[in-house]
Design a protein around this motif. Structure first.
Motif, PDB file in Angstrom:
ATOM      1  N   PRO A  94     -15.239  -3.679   1.476  1.00 44.34           N
ATOM      2  CA  PRO A  94     -14.024  -4.641   0.905  1.00 44.34           C
ATOM      3  C   PRO A  94     -15.597  -5.688  -0.023  1.00 44.34           C
ATOM      4  CG  PRO A  94     -13.562  -4.695   2.639  1.00 44.34           C
ATOM      5  CD  PRO A  94     -14.644  -3.754   3.048  1.00 44.34           C
ATOM      6  N   GLN A 110     -11.639   1.343 -11.410  1.00 44.38           N
ATOM      7  CA  GLN A 110     -12.333   0.889 -11.517  1.00 44.38           C
ATOM      8  C   GLN A 110     -12.019  -0.444 -13.047  1.00 44.38           C
ATOM      9  OE1 GLN A 110     -16.665   1.526 -13.033  1.00 44.38           O
ATOM     10  NE2 GLN A 110     -17.035   1.745 -10.799  1.00 44.38           N
ATOM     11  N   VAL A 157      -8.017 -10.064  -2.931  1.00 50.45           N
ATOM     12  CA  VAL A 157      -6.529  -8.967  -3.124  1.00 50.45           C
ATOM     13  C   VAL A 157      -5.898  -9.955  -3.533  1.00 50.45           C
ATOM     14  CG1 VAL A 157      -5.031  -8.105  -2.655  1.00 50.45           C
ATOM     15  CG2 VAL A 157      -7.030  -7.422  -1.531  1.00 50.45           C
ATOM     16  N   GLU A 213      -7.350  -4.783  -5.875  1.00 47.24           N
ATOM     17  CA  GLU A 213      -8.042  -4.950  -4.691  1.00 47.24           C
ATOM     18  C   GLU A 213      -9.716  -5.102  -5.397  1.00 47.24           C
ATOM     19  OE1 GLU A 213     -10.465  -3.792  -0.709  1.00 47.24           O
ATOM     20  OE2 GLU A 213      -8.630  -3.104  -0.709  1.00 47.24           O
ATOM     21  N   GLY A 214      -9.968  -5.616  -5.600  1.00 40.22           N
ATOM     22  CA  GLY A 214     -11.716  -5.723  -5.990  1.00 40.22           C
ATOM     23  C   GLY A 214     -12.324  -6.970  -7.108  1.00 40.22           C
ATOM     24  N   ARG A 229      -8.807   1.875  -7.332  1.00 39.36           N
ATOM     25  CA  ARG A 229     -10.533   1.889  -7.801  1.00 39.36           C
ATOM     26  C   ARG A 229     -10.922   2.519  -8.419  1.00 39.36           C
ATOM     27  NH1 ARG A 229     -11.633   3.301  -1.379  1.00 39.36           N
ATOM     28  NH2 ARG A 229     -10.436   4.825  -1.712  1.00 39.36           N
ATOM     29  N   SER A 257      -6.859  -4.431   3.220  1.00 36.53           N
ATOM     30  CA  SER A 257      -7.770  -3.797   2.062  1.00 36.53           C
ATOM     31  C   SER A 257      -8.091  -2.338   2.074  1.00 36.53           C
ATOM     32  CB  SER A 257      -9.142  -4.521   2.577  1.00 36.53           C
ATOM     33  OG  SER A 257      -9.939  -3.002   1.352  1.00 36.53           O
ATOM     34  N   GLU A 311     -12.181  -5.680 -10.658  1.00 32.84           N
ATOM     35  CA  GLU A 311     -11.008  -4.772 -10.636  1.00 32.84           C
ATOM     36  C   GLU A 311      -9.576  -6.385 -10.660  1.00 32.84           C
ATOM     37  OE1 GLU A 311     -12.043  -1.746  -9.219  1.00 32.84           O
ATOM     38  OE2 GLU A 311     -12.700  -4.002  -8.879  1.00 32.84           O
ATOM     39  N   PRO A 334      -2.853   1.704  -5.241  1.00 27.29           N
ATOM     40  CA  PRO A 334      -4.352   1.190  -4.699  1.00 27.29           C
ATOM     41  C   PRO A 334      -5.984   1.945  -4.843  1.00 27.29           C
ATOM     42  CG  PRO A 334      -3.272   0.884  -2.846  1.00 27.29           C
ATOM     43  CD  PRO A 334      -2.381   1.832  -3.650  1.00 27.29           C
ATOM     44  N   ASN A 335      -5.559   2.843  -4.789  1.00 28.80           N
ATOM     45  CA  ASN A 335      -7.066   3.795  -4.618  1.00 28.80           C
ATOM     46  C   ASN A 335      -6.911   4.768  -5.953  1.00 28.80           C
ATOM     47  OD1 ASN A 335      -8.038   4.346  -1.905  1.00 28.80           O
ATOM     48  ND2 ASN A 335      -6.254   5.656  -1.418  1.00 28.80           N
ATOM     49  N   LYS A 387       1.086  -1.077  -0.201  1.00 30.24           N
ATOM     50  CA  LYS A 387      -0.065   0.176   0.071  1.00 30.24           C
ATOM     51  C   LYS A 387       0.627   1.418   0.052  1.00 30.24           C
ATOM     52  CE  LYS A 387      -2.761  -1.339   3.589  1.00 30.24           C
ATOM     53  NZ  LYS A 387      -3.867  -2.076   4.591  1.00 30.24           N
ATOM     54  N   ARG A 433     -10.530  -0.237   1.617  1.00 32.42           N
ATOM     55  CA  ARG A 433     -11.758   0.010   1.553  1.00 32.42           C
ATOM     56  C   ARG A 433     -12.607   0.273   2.025  1.00 32.42           C
ATOM     57  NH1 ARG A 433     -13.248  -1.691  -4.896  1.00 32.42           N
ATOM     58  NH2 ARG A 433     -11.106  -1.364  -5.387  1.00 32.42           N
TER      59      ARG A 433
END
Length: 258
Positions: free
Chosen positions: A94, A161, A98, A34-35, A158, A89, A38, A154-155, A20, A91
């Motif tokens: 979540p 998408q 991941v 993550e997600g 996110r 995570s 994604e 990571p952001n 991170k 989020r």
């Protein structure tokens, strides 16, 4: 192969969680995906995935399907407790997956399209991620000049998408970016103090449009090199959010090319 981890202090959980941080991503050459959406888009794009973590306490049916796809692809999947997954995570809500993947070095060779968004010194991960998402929708490449934000944050992922895996992009300095843009075609600079409105220029050819940082706007080097254009504004605000400006400009290009 599937294993299980309960403790958030497990060495593999701790090692993955460190990704991170930008410094750790840089030194290791790895980043977090993550997600469910994604991860699926990473798989579809052929991204190499080193390992993945699944928390069934957070997972939904789509998450489980992606987890099965990871196992079928021969990727090591580790199930975790909620406490261990929370360590990974970023989020608030979540969906339980991941993945860990290697970063890559984007090159200008990938920038083959006739529309490019240049993002100069963007400071907020959410804005850069939104620019990836808009560029994907508009069919544009993304030129990230003098980046303050790591695209593998990571952001950013996110907010994009998963468009990080579909949009051709390159990281470079402003001088190189300007030289490349001018060599390829027209360069337009979005700035509130321009005299010419966005709707009054021809954006149908080989085009690069630059949007500047949230705080300072477009730098003088870009202003000298390109043709200034502005988005008409009727209210008191002197500018739009950087990612919103990018969306407005790119979709005017799309409109003109219909």
């Amino acid at each position: 192969m599937t294993t299980h981890v309960e403790s958030p202090t497990n060495t593999r959980i701790v090692a993955a969680a460190r990704l991170k941080k930008r410094r750790r991503r840089t030194t290791s050459g790895m980043f977090l995906i993550e997600g469910t959406r994604e991860t699926r888009r990473a798989l579809s794009a052929g991204t190499t995935i080193a390992e993945a973590f699944l928390c069934r306490a957070y997972a939904n049916a789509q998450t489980e399907t992606v987890a099965e796809e990871l196992v079928e692809a021969g990727i090591q999947l580790t199930t975790t407790s909620a406490q261990a997954f929370d360590k990974l995570s970023v989020r608030q809500h979540p969906d339980g997956i991941v993945a860990v993947a290697p970063t890559w070095d984007p090159s200008f060779e990938q920038m083959t399209g006739d529309l490019t968004l240049a993002a100069e010194s963007i400071e907020k991960p959410g804005n850069l991620g939104a620019m990836f998402r808009t560029a994907d929708a508009a069919g544009a490449g993304l030129l990230i000049a003098d980046p303050n934000v790591d695209p593998f944050n990571p952001n950013v992922l996110r907010a994009s998408q998963g468009a990080l895996f579909s949009v051709p992009f390159v990281l470079t300095d402003a001088d190189t970016a300007i030289e490349w843009a001018l060599r390829r075609g027209s360069l337009f600079v979005a700035t509130p103090d321009a005299q010419v409105e966005l709707w009054d220029v021809d954006l149908t050819g080989m085009t690069t449009v630059v949007v500047g940082s949230e705080r300072d706007g477009v730098s003088e080097a870009w202003r000298r090199a390109g043709s200034p254009i502005r988005i008409p504004m009727a209210g008191l605000a002197d500018s739009l959010n950087a990612s919103v400006s990018a969306a407005v400009v790119l979709y005017e290009v799309v409109r003109q090319r219909r």
